[in-house]
Design a protein around this motif. Structure first.
Motif, short mmCIF file in Angstrom:
data_model
loop_
_atom_site.label_atom_id
_atom_site.label_comp_id
_atom_site.label_asym_id
_atom_site.label_seq_id
_atom_site.Cartn_x
_atom_site.Cartn_y
_atom_site.Cartn_z
N GLU A 188 33.48 49.65 42.88
CA GLU A 188 32.37 50.00 41.99
C GLU A 188 32.71 49.65 40.54
OE1 GLU A 188 28.71 50.80 40.98
OE2 GLU A 188 29.43 50.85 43.05
N LEU A 189 33.96 49.88 40.17
CA LEU A 189 34.39 49.54 38.81
C LEU A 189 34.29 48.04 38.54
CD1 LEU A 189 37.54 51.83 38.36
CD2 LEU A 189 35.24 52.20 37.50
N THR A 190 34.54 47.23 39.57
CA THR A 190 34.48 45.78 39.39
C THR A 190 33.09 45.22 39.69
OG1 THR A 190 35.27 45.43 41.68
CG2 THR A 190 36.94 45.45 39.93
N GLY A 191 32.13 46.08 40.04
CA GLY A 191 30.76 45.65 40.26
C GLY A 191 30.56 44.87 41.54
N ARG A 192 31.21 45.29 42.63
CA ARG A 192 31.12 44.56 43.90
C ARG A 192 30.24 45.31 44.91
NH1 ARG A 192 34.50 39.97 43.04
NH2 ARG A 192 35.33 40.35 40.95
N LYS A 193 29.82 44.58 45.94
CA LYS A 193 28.92 45.15 46.95
C LYS A 193 29.54 46.32 47.69
CE LYS A 193 26.27 42.49 49.41
NZ LYS A 193 25.74 41.44 50.31
N GLY A 194 30.87 46.30 47.83
CA GLY A 194 31.55 47.37 48.55
C GLY A 194 31.76 48.62 47.73
N GLY A 195 31.24 48.65 46.51
CA GLY A 195 31.38 49.83 45.67
C GLY A 195 30.52 50.98 46.15
N CYS A 196 30.86 52.19 45.73
CA CYS A 196 30.15 53.38 46.22
C CYS A 196 28.69 53.41 45.78
CB CYS A 196 30.86 54.64 45.76
SG CYS A 196 31.04 54.79 43.97
N ALA A 234 42.73 47.49 45.40
CA ALA A 234 42.54 46.63 44.23
C ALA A 234 42.28 45.18 44.64
CB ALA A 234 43.75 46.72 43.31
N GLN A 235 42.97 44.74 45.67
CA GLN A 235 42.76 43.38 46.17
C GLN A 235 41.33 43.22 46.68
OE1 GLN A 235 44.70 40.82 45.90
NE2 GLN A 235 43.46 39.38 47.10
N PHE A 236 40.85 44.23 47.40
CA PHE A 236 39.47 44.21 47.89
C PHE A 236 38.49 44.20 46.73
CE2 PHE A 236 35.64 46.69 48.87
CZ PHE A 236 35.12 45.94 49.92
N ALA A 237 38.76 45.03 45.72
CA ALA A 237 37.85 45.15 44.59
C ALA A 237 37.78 43.87 43.76
CB ALA A 237 38.28 46.31 43.69
N ALA A 238 38.83 43.06 43.83
CA ALA A 238 38.86 41.81 43.07
C ALA A 238 38.23 40.65 43.82
CB ALA A 238 40.29 41.47 42.68
N THR A 239 38.07 40.78 45.13
CA THR A 239 37.60 39.65 45.94
C THR A 239 36.28 39.89 46.66
OG1 THR A 239 38.96 40.43 47.80
CG2 THR A 239 39.96 38.81 46.31
N ASP A 240 35.87 41.14 46.77
CA ASP A 240 34.60 41.45 47.44
C ASP A 240 33.44 40.79 46.68
OD1 ASP A 240 33.17 42.90 49.50
OD2 ASP A 240 32.41 44.20 47.91
N PRO A 241 32.40 40.26 47.37
CA PRO A 241 31.30 39.58 46.68
C PRO A 241 30.52 40.54 45.77
CG PRO A 241 31.27 39.10 49.02
CD PRO A 241 32.26 40.20 48.83
N GLU A 242 29.96 39.98 44.72
CA GLU A 242 29.06 40.74 43.87
C GLU A 242 27.70 40.86 44.55
OE1 GLU A 242 28.88 38.72 40.16
OE2 GLU A 242 30.93 39.27 39.57
N PRO A 243 26.90 41.88 44.21
CA PRO A 243 25.57 41.99 44.82
C PRO A 243 24.70 40.80 44.42
CG PRO A 243 25.92 43.71 43.16
CD PRO A 243 27.21 42.99 43.30
#
Length: 356
Positions: A134-142, A316-325
């Motif tokens: 969520e902090l990195t603005g990715r689809k997997g964020g809460c 952190a690795q997930f948060a850096a690589t997960d796609p953005e919405p």
């Protein structure tokens, strides 16, 4: 038992089983701990000054606080690497507040908070992965990557709001809750500073636990998880018994600046921060209590630390690589269980569809 011991000495038992056996043999199941007496306001009695801490509780609290500490340090690193943008307020140093609070209430209770809420997000049940994403603005964020640091939510948690209660609104809320005898626990996490001003420079009275006026109050050692836990239990019982609201001031300390744009050393010295770290760090205090009272040992806690480090690094690795919405999803989730409807974008030719 003799067969198990024989197997241990002959090297036949695998490491997890060996560790479990040795733990049951050499560690205490629980201890009785003295805790600092709370300052009381409009109360005849307060929380207890001693409590029982079990080994299982201690291990759980220790790991949870370590996860929050390492998660916040990782967020700091990722912000400086520009994976995280916008506002970001870190709560390292204040871990005993959120962990102690959760230990003193029920999962079905509701929490509303302002910012500096990453720790509460985790104690309420969100994973490190979903928080960092969520902090990195990715689809997997809460919040599907649309909320960021200041707008995180989960079941029974309405947190990360960017607006802090202004003075007038706070006192109006105190008054209304007292009039209606609402079962509310108001919490002031007093970390000794506003954005950059020490509390004693900004307030003629720093007795924040008394500022509910007609509302009873407690001033609590917010660096000791057991003090926070017992005070929260006391406050929750006060509310559940129909006595109306109560105010808790948790005296704590933030290690980082107010936000990522604040180095945190222009209005306080590095020596002050280091003094708090060395004398009253909440993780250190629990760690010492566990080791000194035979609830754990250095080796076991090192294993927990290593496991926590691995969990946070993977998140952190997930948060850096997960796609953005996707851009076409920008208007989704405006309402809960609502039929799809058209939303105008930045100009009248740009249209999106909102889906629940």
């Amino acid at each position: 038992m003799r067969k198990m011991l024989a197997a241990v000495f002959s090297g036949m038992v695998q490491k997890p089983a060996l560790r479990g056996l040795l733990s049951s043999l050499k560690f205490s199941n629980d201890i009785t701990c003295d805790i600092k007496k709370c300052d009381l306001y409009r109360l005849e009695e307060g929380p207890p000054t001693s409590t029982v801490l079990t080994r299982d509780e201690a291990l759980k609290y220790y790991r949870t606080m370590q996860v929050i500490r390492r998660m916040e340090l990782k967020a700091d690193q990722m912000y400086k690497q520009k994976f995280i943008r916008g506002f970001c307020h870190l709560c390292d140093g204040q871990e005993a507040c959120c962990v102690g609070l959760e230990a003193g209430i029920n999962p079905t209770d509701h929490i509303i908070t302002s910012y500096r809420a990453h720790g509460l997000c985790y104690t309420r049940g969100l994973s490190v992965k979903s928080i960092l994403a969520e902090l990195t603005g990715r689809k997997g964020g809460c919040a599907k990557g649309k909320g960021g640091s200041m707008h995180m939510y989960c079941k029974n948690f309405y947190g990360g709001n960017g607006i802090v209660g202004a003075q007038g609104q706070v006192f109006e809320t105190y008054n209304m809750s007292a009039l209606w005898k609402l079962p509310c626990i108001f919490i002031c996490e007093n970390n000794r500073y506003a954005m950059g001003t020490a509390t004693d420079r900004a307030a003629a009275s720093t007795d924040y636990h008394k500022k509910g006026f007609v509302i009873p109050g407690l001033r609590v050692n917010g660096m000791d998880i057991l003090s926070v836990r017992e005070a929260t239990k006391f406050a929750a019982n006060h509310c559940r018994s129909g006595k109306g609201p109560i105010l808790m001031e948790l005296q704590t300390y933030r290690y980082h600046g107010h936000s990522m744009s604040d180095p945190g050393v222009s209005y306080r010295t590095r020596e002050e921060v280091q003094s708090v770290r060395s004398k009253s760090d909440p993780i250190m205090l629990l760690r010492e209590r566990m080791i000194n009272n035979n609830l754990s040992n250095v080796d076991e806690l090192k294993e927990i630390d290593a496991d926590v480090k691995k969990e946070v690094e993977e998140a952190a690795q997930f948060a850096a690589t997960d796609p953005e919405p996707a851009l076409e999803e920008i208007a989704d989730y405006l309402y809960h269980k609502n039929p799809p409807f058209e939303v105008r974008g930045a100009h009248k030719w740009l249209k999106y569809t909102s889906r629940s």
